[in-house]
Design a protein around this motif. Structure first.
Motif, PDB file in Angstrom:
ATOM      1  N   THR A   6       0.830  -1.207   0.000  1.00  0.00           N
ATOM      2  CA  THR A   6       0.000   0.000   0.000  1.00  0.00           C
ATOM      3  C   THR A   6       0.861   1.252   0.000  1.00  0.00           C
ATOM      4  O   THR A   6       1.953   1.282   0.573  1.00  0.00           O
ATOM      5  CB  THR A   6      -0.917   0.027   1.237  1.00  0.00           C
ATOM      6  OG1 THR A   6      -0.111  -0.033   2.419  1.00  0.00           O
ATOM      7  CG2 THR A   6      -1.886  -1.133   1.226  1.00  0.00           C
ATOM      8  N   GLU A 316     -14.414   4.679   1.803  1.00  0.00           N
ATOM      9  CA  GLU A 316     -14.714   3.496   1.014  1.00  0.00           C
ATOM     10  C   GLU A 316     -14.761   2.239   1.889  1.00  0.00           C
ATOM     11  O   GLU A 316     -13.956   2.082   2.818  1.00  0.00           O
ATOM     12  CB  GLU A 316     -13.671   3.305  -0.092  1.00  0.00           C
ATOM     13  CG  GLU A 316     -13.729   4.336  -1.202  1.00  0.00           C
ATOM     14  CD  GLU A 316     -13.083   5.675  -0.871  1.00  0.00           C
ATOM     15  OE1 GLU A 316     -13.011   6.534  -1.767  1.00  0.00           O
ATOM     16  OE2 GLU A 316     -12.625   5.844   0.285  1.00  0.00           O
ATOM     17  N   HIS A 317     -15.684   1.343   1.587  1.00  0.00           N
ATOM     18  CA  HIS A 317     -15.727   0.073   2.294  1.00  0.00           C
ATOM     19  C   HIS A 317     -14.527  -0.768   1.853  1.00  0.00           C
ATOM     20  O   HIS A 317     -14.193  -0.813   0.663  1.00  0.00           O
ATOM     21  CB  HIS A 317     -17.025  -0.670   1.971  1.00  0.00           C
ATOM     22  CG  HIS A 317     -17.307  -1.798   2.904  1.00  0.00           C
ATOM     23  ND1 HIS A 317     -16.637  -3.002   2.844  1.00  0.00           N
ATOM     24  CD2 HIS A 317     -18.187  -1.901   3.940  1.00  0.00           C
ATOM     25  CE1 HIS A 317     -17.080  -3.807   3.795  1.00  0.00           C
ATOM     26  NE2 HIS A 317     -18.024  -3.162   4.482  1.00  0.00           N
ATOM     27  N   PRO A 318     -13.869  -1.440   2.785  1.00  0.00           N
ATOM     28  CA  PRO A 318     -12.712  -2.257   2.402  1.00  0.00           C
ATOM     29  C   PRO A 318     -13.012  -3.285   1.319  1.00  0.00           C
ATOM     30  O   PRO A 318     -12.147  -3.597   0.498  1.00  0.00           O
ATOM     31  CB  PRO A 318     -12.309  -2.931   3.715  1.00  0.00           C
ATOM     32  CG  PRO A 318     -12.762  -1.967   4.772  1.00  0.00           C
ATOM     33  CD  PRO A 318     -14.037  -1.376   4.253  1.00  0.00           C
ATOM     34  N   ASP A 319     -14.249  -3.794   1.292  1.00  0.00           N
ATOM     35  CA  ASP A 319     -14.589  -4.766   0.241  1.00  0.00           C
ATOM     36  C   ASP A 319     -14.603  -4.109  -1.140  1.00  0.00           C
ATOM     37  O   ASP A 319     -14.221  -4.733  -2.140  1.00  0.00           O
ATOM     38  CB  ASP A 319     -15.957  -5.409   0.527  1.00  0.00           C
ATOM     39  CG  ASP A 319     -15.908  -6.397   1.681  1.00  0.00           C
ATOM     40  OD1 ASP A 319     -14.791  -6.756   2.112  1.00  0.00           O
ATOM     41  OD2 ASP A 319     -16.984  -6.806   2.162  1.00  0.00           O
ATOM     42  N   VAL A 321     -12.734  -1.505  -1.935  1.00  0.00           N
ATOM     43  CA  VAL A 321     -11.314  -1.321  -2.209  1.00  0.00           C
ATOM     44  C   VAL A 321     -10.711  -2.617  -2.736  1.00  0.00           C
ATOM     45  O   VAL A 321      -9.968  -2.615  -3.725  1.00  0.00           O
ATOM     46  CB  VAL A 321     -10.576  -0.857  -0.938  1.00  0.00           C
ATOM     47  CG1 VAL A 321      -9.065  -0.867  -1.153  1.00  0.00           C
ATOM     48  CG2 VAL A 321     -11.046   0.531  -0.515  1.00  0.00           C
ATOM     49  N   ALA A 322     -11.054  -3.730  -2.109  1.00  0.00           N
ATOM     50  CA  ALA A 322     -10.533  -5.025  -2.539  1.00  0.00           C
ATOM     51  C   ALA A 322     -10.964  -5.342  -3.968  1.00  0.00           C
ATOM     52  O   ALA A 322     -10.179  -5.862  -4.771  1.00  0.00           O
ATOM     53  CB  ALA A 322     -11.004  -6.123  -1.584  1.00  0.00           C
ATOM     54  N   LYS A 362      -9.553   6.908   5.300  1.00  0.00           N
ATOM     55  CA  LYS A 362      -9.538   6.393   3.936  1.00  0.00           C
ATOM     56  C   LYS A 362      -8.284   5.546   3.696  1.00  0.00           C
ATOM     57  O   LYS A 362      -8.348   4.493   3.048  1.00  0.00           O
ATOM     58  CB  LYS A 362      -9.597   7.545   2.936  1.00  0.00           C
ATOM     59  CG  LYS A 362     -10.992   8.130   2.712  1.00  0.00           C
ATOM     60  CD  LYS A 362     -10.918   9.352   1.814  1.00  0.00           C
ATOM     61  CE  LYS A 362     -12.267   9.768   1.287  1.00  0.00           C
ATOM     62  NZ  LYS A 362     -12.730   8.990   0.135  1.00  0.00           N
ATOM     63  N   ALA A 365      -8.831   2.257   5.233  1.00  0.00           N
ATOM     64  CA  ALA A 365      -9.704   1.428   4.398  1.00  0.00           C
ATOM     65  C   ALA A 365      -8.926   0.858   3.216  1.00  0.00           C
ATOM     66  O   ALA A 365      -9.142  -0.296   2.807  1.00  0.00           O
ATOM     67  CB  ALA A 365     -10.897   2.259   3.910  1.00  0.00           C
ATOM     68  N   SER A 367      -5.743   0.093   3.206  1.00  0.00           N
ATOM     69  CA  SER A 367      -4.919  -1.005   3.741  1.00  0.00           C
ATOM     70  C   SER A 367      -5.760  -2.224   4.048  1.00  0.00           C
ATOM     71  O   SER A 367      -5.339  -3.372   3.810  1.00  0.00           O
ATOM     72  CB  SER A 367      -4.180  -0.538   4.990  1.00  0.00           C
ATOM     73  OG  SER A 367      -3.318   0.551   4.692  1.00  0.00           O
ATOM     74  N   GLU A 368      -6.963  -2.011   4.596  1.00  0.00           N
ATOM     75  CA  GLU A 368      -7.835  -3.124   4.907  1.00  0.00           C
ATOM     76  C   GLU A 368      -8.266  -3.853   3.634  1.00  0.00           C
ATOM     77  O   GLU A 368      -8.340  -5.094   3.596  1.00  0.00           O
ATOM     78  CB  GLU A 368      -9.050  -2.638   5.693  1.00  0.00           C
ATOM     79  CG  GLU A 368      -8.713  -2.164   7.088  1.00  0.00           C
ATOM     80  CD  GLU A 368      -9.841  -1.354   7.721  1.00  0.00           C
ATOM     81  OE1 GLU A 368     -10.987  -1.418   7.227  1.00  0.00           O
ATOM     82  OE2 GLU A 368      -9.571  -0.633   8.723  1.00  0.00           O
ATOM     83  N   GLY A 369      -8.548  -3.098   2.591  1.00  0.00           N
ATOM     84  CA  GLY A 369      -8.906  -3.718   1.323  1.00  0.00           C
ATOM     85  C   GLY A 369      -7.762  -4.528   0.739  1.00  0.00           C
ATOM     86  O   GLY A 369      -7.969  -5.619   0.186  1.00  0.00           O
TER      87      GLY A 369
END
Length: 376
Positions: A6, A316-319, A321-322, A362, A365, A367-369
């Motif tokens: 990231t 943004e939701h991590p999903d 982002v993923a 953000k 998020a 990084s989580e994605g």
């Protein structure tokens, strides 16, 4: 699967004490130079610490000490004086009531944009070396190994600090490339990666070259890339990042030149890492350009798509982002994708659409994605 790393585009929100000192210097008001340096050192440490907390692998100094990503050069190079004309983007001119609202809200930053009125030469590397020292000290303090530092490209300097001295655009770009070459090399020699900010390869289409056709503009943009590549001739390609964008502002963006027309220009840059927008509503669909041109992506390029937007306070939701990351890992593999942001969060000192705390939310998020993808 290789873990997806990231990063972000570079600039981050500055604290008010930093902004106050930067504008005191900008206005040529009296200020304590030692206090300025101490403030910047402390602020960079804090900024790097917040990036680490958000899960960012490849960090920057947030461009803390700079008034903006392009016009900072007026303080480090000779040849600039007076003022340059302001050119509102063509899409904002289409909606004058919205443009006026931006003006009234302070959304069009007022800071010096002098013309080039003399020979462009470096005043020395003292300010740059302070920035490098601050970032490296902060990375050591927070246990981070990989960082990057932003620098203006010759083309973006020519966009904001317009030429009134050299006989042609080509001559001005050549002079800027020669002048900036040492800055680029100094950054890489310090152990940091170098990021070249190149909105001139897209934004300038609807700011400065509105009278040209898209094909004519592409030729101008290639001239900018040629100047940039000359300045990078002695810098290892695998240490260079290039960022292209259409302007980091909320607006209609109806005049943006499509990525499809700028793809070859972007790929021609002498950089291993290419950063570009794929999250905002005007360019979110353009991941398909990379899908359709997969065979034309050089094997040594690493894609750094923006997977979070930098003009709204939606987190943004991590999903989501993923999902955005996965589009690119499916194309070139996880080892050739780094998750990034569409643009910077603090493009101009004291101005930014995104609340500072939300900017870091953000990044978290983001990084989580990336972790979601890396866990598959």
């Amino acid at each position: 699967m290789t873990r997806v790393l990231t990063t972000h585009v570079g600039s981050l929100p500055r604290t008010q004490d930093v902004v106050d000192l930067i504008f005191a210097r900008e206005r040529e008001e009296p200020f304590d130079a030692a206090a300025f340096d101490a403030c910047m050192t402390a602020a960079v440490s804090n900024t790097v610490g917040q990036q680490k907390e958000a899960g960012i692998d490849i960090v920057s100094d947030g461009e803390t000490s700079k008034i903006s990503y392009a016009t900072y050069v007026k303080d480090r190079y000779t040849g600039f004086s007076g003022d340059s004309p302001r050119n509102a983007p063509a899409d904002l001119k289409m909606f004058p009531s919205f443009l006026q609202r931006l003006v009234d809200s302070g959304g069009t930053p007022q800071y010096a944009r002098p013309m080039c009125t003399g020979e462009v030469r470096s005043k020395g590397q003292a300010e740059l070396n302070k920035d490098i020292a601050n970032l490296k000290a902060a990375m050591a303090e927070h246990g981070l190994e990989r960082g990057f530092m932003n620098a203006a490209s010759p083309g973006v300097i020519s966009l904001f600090l317009q030429n009134d001295y050299y006989k042609s655009r080509e001559a001005y770009l050549a002079a800027l490339a020669d002048a900036m070459k040492q800055e680029y090399e100094t950054i890489v020699a310090s152990g940091l990666d170098l990021q070249l900010d190149c909105p001139d390869l897209a934004l300038s289409r609807h700011m400065l070259f509105t009278d040209l056709s898209d094909d004519e503009f592409v030729k101008v943009a290639q001239m900018h890339v040629d100047a940039l590549n000359h300045a990078l001739s002695d810098v290892p390609k695998d240490r260079v990042r290039v960022h292209i964008c259409w302007g980091n502002y909320e607006g209609p963006h109806l005049c943006d030149i499509p990525m499809a027309k700028m793809f070859d220009t972007l790929m021609a840059t002498r950089a291993r890492y290419v950063l570009f927008e794929t999250s905002n509503p005007r360019h979110g669909h353009e991941w398909t350009v990379f899908r359709d041109r997969k065979a034309d992506i050089p094997d040594d390029k690493v894609l750094v798509p923006g997977v979070v937007d930098t003009t709204t306070n939606f987190v943004e939701h991590p999903d989501l982002v993923a999902q955005r990351i996965e589009r690119f890992t499916n194309l070139v593999g996880s080892d050739r994708v780094i998750a990034g942001s569409d643009c910077g969060f603090g493009t101009f000192a004291g101005f930014g659409a995104v609340d500072p705390a939300i900017a870091y939310a953000k990044l978290a998020a983001l990084s989580e994605g990336a972790a979601v993808i890396s866990g598959k």
